[in-house]
Enzyme design. Structure first.
Site, mmCIF file in Angstrom:
data_model
loop_
_atom_site.group_PDB
_atom_site.id
_atom_site.type_symbol
_atom_site.label_atom_id
_atom_site.label_comp_id
_atom_site.label_asym_id
_atom_site.label_seq_id
_atom_site.Cartn_x
_atom_site.Cartn_y
_atom_site.Cartn_z
ATOM 1 N N GLY A 176 39.293 33.039 0.163
ATOM 2 C CA GLY A 176 38.677 33.892 -0.838
ATOM 3 C C GLY A 176 38.704 35.350 -0.413
ATOM 4 O O GLY A 176 38.728 35.654 0.766
ATOM 5 N N ASP A 180 23.839 40.778 -8.236
ATOM 6 C CA ASP A 180 25.271 40.538 -8.510
ATOM 7 C C ASP A 180 25.486 39.086 -8.931
ATOM 8 O O ASP A 180 26.363 38.400 -8.402
ATOM 9 C CB ASP A 180 26.095 40.892 -7.264
ATOM 10 N N VAL A 213 37.265 35.965 3.068
ATOM 11 C CA VAL A 213 36.574 34.764 3.527
ATOM 12 C C VAL A 213 37.598 33.788 4.095
ATOM 13 O O VAL A 213 38.604 33.484 3.450
ATOM 14 C CB VAL A 213 35.783 34.109 2.379
ATOM 15 N N GLY A 243 34.999 41.931 -2.798
ATOM 16 C CA GLY A 243 34.900 43.380 -2.630
ATOM 17 C C GLY A 243 34.528 43.734 -1.212
ATOM 18 O O GLY A 243 34.990 44.726 -0.669
ATOM 19 N N GLN A 244 33.731 42.891 -0.587
ATOM 20 C CA GLN A 244 33.236 43.188 0.742
ATOM 21 C C GLN A 244 34.218 42.841 1.834
ATOM 22 O O GLN A 244 34.296 43.522 2.845
ATOM 23 C CB GLN A 244 31.956 42.397 0.997
ATOM 24 N N GLY A 245 34.949 41.758 1.613
ATOM 25 C CA GLY A 245 35.854 41.352 2.672
ATOM 26 C C GLY A 245 36.559 40.058 2.347
ATOM 27 O O GLY A 245 36.590 39.608 1.207
#
Ligand SMILES: *[C@@H]1O[C@H](CO)[C@@H](O)[C@H](O)[C@H]1NC(C)=O
Ligand SMILES: *[C@@H]1O[C@H](CO)[C@@H](O)[C@H](O)[C@H]1NC(C)=O
Ligand SMILES: *[C@@H]1O[C@H](CO)[C@@H](O)[C@H](O)[C@H]1NC(C)=O
Ligand SMILES: *[C@@H]1O[C@H](CO)[C@@H](O)[C@H](O)[C@H]1NC(C)=O
Ligand SMILES: *[C@@H]1O[C@H](CO)[C@@H](O)[C@H](O)[C@H]1NC(C)=O
Ligand SMILES: *[C@@H]1O[C@H](CO)[C@@H](O)[C@H](O)[C@H]1NC(C)=O
Ligand SMILES: *[C@@H]1O[C@H](CO)[C@@H](O)[C@H](O)[C@H]1NC(C)=O
Ligand SMILES: *[C@@H]1O[C@H](CO)[C@@H](O)[C@H](O)[C@H]1NC(C)=O
Ligand SMILES: *[C@@H]1O[C@H](CO)[C@@H](O)[C@H](O)[C@H]1NC(C)=O
Ligand SMILES: *[C@@H]1O[C@H](CO)[C@@H](O)[C@H](O)[C@H]1NC(C)=O
Length: 753
Positions: free
Chosen positions: A438, A556, A445, A441-443
């Protein structure tokens, strides 16, 4: 007795010169005369016999003598160098004559008539005059040079003037050879080895009467140029006399020379007179022979050895220069940056313009380099400082985190383990691309396996900026606060500097979004499952809003942040931008964050996030579950691009069936669907205050679930079969999903029409 005394006296005489001698044993002084080599007293002290001096010590003071042409000549001065000559006593008439007046018969003659220095190392110096005194006489002189091959004749006439005073005089030395009063003189050429002089009575030829009967000719050294000249008493011309000449002034100068050949014809063997640091100079004047001179820069006796002059004693160098004595010379070296020969009389030392230019250029270059280095250093320091600051901030945040852990009464944070970067690297096979399950937006997975075999999901932050770290910590803090079956469980984290990482329980079924929108999913969600998912999510949110010790706004909520475990149990995730809210706070004023399509329009306008903003987002998820459509779709018309608006438009038109997912419309009871649709509409109210709370939503959905109790048995049966089937798939780590049957796919298509 007297004989013995004489003997003792004689012995003393012998010893005396020895007593006055020193150095190599040769006397350097005889009386007043300084004796230097090649001249010498005694055996082995002179260079050759010509320079052999005898020192008669029986006189006081002792007197040195030379044997010149077998004549014993007293020496007054010896000069070895610059110029080289000796001065001798020569109180002899060359010619003397008296005539008997008036007949003119010669009554007396005397004198040798000349000097011969032939076969000696001496010649007459030009620094002598041949002088004739007397009246009416012609002096004739013939000189021969060298070995007598060349003859020079000269002469002068002595005349007396009328008054016949008491004395005659010769001209001053500076007056050339003009005649005087009763005197005339003739120069001696350099190198003259033989001189013959003669006097001739002129009164006979002039048929006159001689004034005085006698005339004399003699040789005398030139006096000082300004000297008064030679003057004499006329009385000596009246009768023969030799007394006048017997005085100390009667000195003649002789030049001496070494060898009998020029320098070029003299072999440089041990007999060669010129010693160390000397130059050989031809004697000249057509006379064979040579002299020695100290080379330039040397001083001393050239027939012994010349020593280097230490010129630096005189400091011939200009300011800013350093004097260095060299053999025979010296060297003035200008200080660095100065140009010139460095010599006081020369160009001296001047500040060199080129060196200035170079200096300036060097200084310029140096400072430029320095500046560059400084800038680089600053940048580097800044970077290091920033890095350290970041690290410090992270550490601070983590400390806060630990503090929070202590504060939380639940102590759930105790389960949050701190992983090392190495552990997680190993778990993800160095973050292998193939392990990615996955991207957000953050990073990214990754799916990973810990050393104890636990399968985990590892979220690695893309980059470490303040914002990201904050979100990271935020998530750690929030998730560690929550212990809810419908909230994803955080197993641990890693504060690696490369990028902090979060370790979650691994949820093999992936995200709700895929189940709703991905047509490839083999098992489409049933109505009951949808209802349960909605209820679970609502429950989780209600818990976050009300039940946890500090209210948490998720901020979110969307179908991609809702994960499903193997039993299709909902797990709300991604608390990156979630907020812990102080109890008395009703809203947050923040930068608008969230996902388009789910974003509360009121929040969008006011930047104030309230718990009702989460309700709005949940409403959108509810719509997704009902319609199977994406929150934003370009496939829809512009007005209906936003799912909320699209749905509400259909609802207003009482055309709900047209927008429902086929699966829903097929399975669900109409009143249930309407109830959910109305709930969704309330959640999507433009005004937050008219929206229900999550608690109300959860309760309503729960009651809907309960109303379906009659079909529970069927449902459970169905669920079990599905989950079992899924289980088999999941155990295959490869996580492959086979393409589902055609019916689902075509159904989905028909839905979209
Ligand atoms: C100089 O004279 C002495 C005697 O007075 C003699 O013994 C000596 O050999 C002479 N030297 C030379 C170089 O002829
Ligand atoms: C030295 O001088 C004295 C006095 O003039 C003289 O009698 C004597 O003979 C001289 N000796 C020598 C060796 O010439
Ligand atoms: C000088 O000359 C005379 C005469 O020839 C000789 O007797 C005498 O020994 C010489 N003296 C020296 C020192 O050579
Ligand atoms: C001078 O000399 C001549 C001839 O030589 C001679 O006849 C005459 O007597 C001399 N006179 C005197 C004064 O001696
Ligand atoms: C020598 O005479 C000249 C000219 O007559 C004069 O200029 C000079 O000063 C004199 N030198 C001495 C040392 O008297
Ligand atoms: C010259 O000599 C004579 C005799 O010797 C003497 O009487 C006279 O005074 C002298 N004249 C001078 C100027 O010395
Ligand atoms: C040096 O050379 C000269 C001329 O050839 C010779 O007469 C003399 O004996 C030589 N002296 C020595 C020491 O060789
Ligand atoms: C030696 O030097 C003198 C003077 O310079 C010159 O006249 C003569 O010819 C020279 N002799 C030789 C052999 O070079
Ligand atoms: C001084 O010494 C330096 C170095 O030895 C040399 O290059 C230079 O030519 C010398 N100058 C003089 C005037 O001898
Ligand atoms: C420099 O000049 C002065 C006067 O012109 C002179 O006496 C001196 O010998 C000179 N020194 C050198 C080293 O040339």
């Amino acid at each position: 007795m007297s004989c013995l005394l004489h003997f003792i006296f004689f012995l003393l005489l012998l010893l005396l010169p020895l007593a006055s001698s020193y150095g190599s044993g040769c006397p350097t002084q005889c009386g007043k005369v300084k004796i230097q080599y090649p001249f010498g007293v005694g055996s082995g002290c002179s260079m050759e016999a010509s320079f052999n001096i005898t020192c008669n010590t029986s006189t006081a003071p002792p007197k040195p003598y030379l044997n010149i042409s077998d004549e014993k000549i007293e020496v007054v001065e010896i000069r070895v160098d610059n110029p080289a000559y000796i001065r001798i006593k020569y109180p002899y008439l060359l010619w003397g004559v008296c005539y008997h007046t008036p007949s003119g018969n010669m009554t007396w003659t005397d004198g040798s008539g000349g000097i011969s220095l032939r076969d000696t190392q001496y010649t007459l110096s030009e620094y002598n005059w041949l002088i004739a005194i007397g009246c009416d006489d012609a002096l004739t002189a013939s000189t021969y040079k060298g070995q007598g091959k060349q003859t020079f004749r000269d002469g002068c006439i002595g005349i007396c003037f009328d008054d016949h005073g008491s004395s005659g005089s010769c001209p001053k030395n500076g007056d050339g050879n003009s005649g005087g009063d009763g005197c005339c003189r003739s120069p001696i050429p350099k190198g003259a080895s033989t001189l013959s002089a003669g006097l001739t009575d002129l009164s006979k030829s002039w048929k006159s009467v001689r004034v005085f009967p006698c005339s004399y000719a003699f040789l005398m050294e030139k006096g000082s140029p300004n000297g008064s000249g030679y003057s004499y008493n006329y009385s000596i011309l009246k009768q023969k006399s030799t007394d006048f000449i017997n005085n100390d002034e009667m000195v003649v100068r002789l030049d001496w020379r070494a060898g009998n050949h020029n320098c070029s014809h003299t072999p440089r063997n041990s007999s060669f007179a010129c010693k160390a640091n000397t130059d050989c100079v031809d004697f000249g004047s057509e006379v064979e022979g040579y002299l020695c001179k100290c080379s330039k820069g040397y001083v001393g006796n050239p027939y012994v050895a010349c020593q280097d002059i230490n010129e630096c004693d005189e400091n011939p160098c200009a300011p800013h220069s350093h004097c260095k004595n060299l053999p025979g010379s010296f060297n003035c070296t200008c200080s660095r940056g100065y140009n010139g020969d460095g010599i006081r009389n020369g160009t001296g030392c001047t500040l060199s313009p080129t060196s200035n230019v170079i200096k300036i250029a060097l200084i310029g270059l140096g400072s430029a380099l320095g500046l560059v280095v400084l800038v680089l250093l600053c940048l580097w320091l800044h970077k290091v400082f920033e890095k350290r600051k970041n690290k410090k901030r992270k550490e601070d945040l983590f400390k806060q985190l630990l503090l929070l852990q202590h504060q939380t009464s639940e102590g759930t944070f105790g389960n949050t383990k701190l992983f090392t970067a190495k552990e997680l690297e190993k778990a993800t096979d160095h973050f292998n691309e193939g392990r990615i399950c996955g991207r957000g937006g953050q990073g990214v997975v990754y799916k990973g396996m810990l050393s104890d075999g636990t399968i985990v999901a590892i979220k690695k932050l893309k980059e470490v900026d303040e914002n990201q770290v904050e979100q990271f910590i935020n998530e750690v803090v929030i998730l560690s606060q929550i212990n809810h079956k419908n909230v994803v469980r955080l197993l641990g984290c890693c504060l690696a500097t490369e990028g902090p990482q979060l370790v979650y329980e691994f949820l093999p079924n992936g995200i709700l979004f895929e189940f709703i929108h991905d047509r490839k999913i083999e098992f489409p969600l049933t109505w009951k499952m949808r209802l349960k998912i909605a209820a679970d999510v609502a429950g989780a949110l209600a818990y976050l809003h009300f039940a946890s010790s500090i209210p948490i706004y998720h901020r979110d909520i969307k179908s991609t942040n809702i994960l499903l475990d193997e039993k299709y149990v909902v797990k709300v995730s991604d608390f990156g931008i979630s907020k812990l809210v102080q109890v008395d706070q009703t809203h947050l004023t923040t930068l608008v964050k969230g996902t388009f399509g789910y974003l509360d329009p009121e929040y969008y306008q006011t930047s104030q996030y309230t718990e009702k903003s989460d309700v709005y987002s949940f409403g959108v998820v509810l719509l997704e579950l009902l319609t199977g459509q994406r929150p934003i779709s370009l496939e829809r018309t512009e007005v209906g691009r936003n799912l909320a608006a699209h749905f509400l438009a259909y609802m207003e038109a009482d055309n709900l069936d047209a927008i429902l997912d086929t699966q829903v419309s097929e399975e669900a009871a109409n009143e249930d669907v309407i109830a959910v649709a109305r709930l969704a509409r309330r959640c999507l109210n433009v005004k937050g205050k008219f929206r229900p709370t999550m608690k109300e939503v959860a309760t309503e959905l729960e009651s809907l679930m309960i109303s379906q109790i009659h079909s529970i048995v069927d449902e459970e049966l169905e669920e079990t079969t599905i989950s079992e089937a899924k289980h088999m798939m999941v155990s295959d780590i490869e996580y492959t999903w086979t393409i589902s049957d055609h019916t689902t796919s075509s159904d989905a298509q028909s839905l979209n029409v």
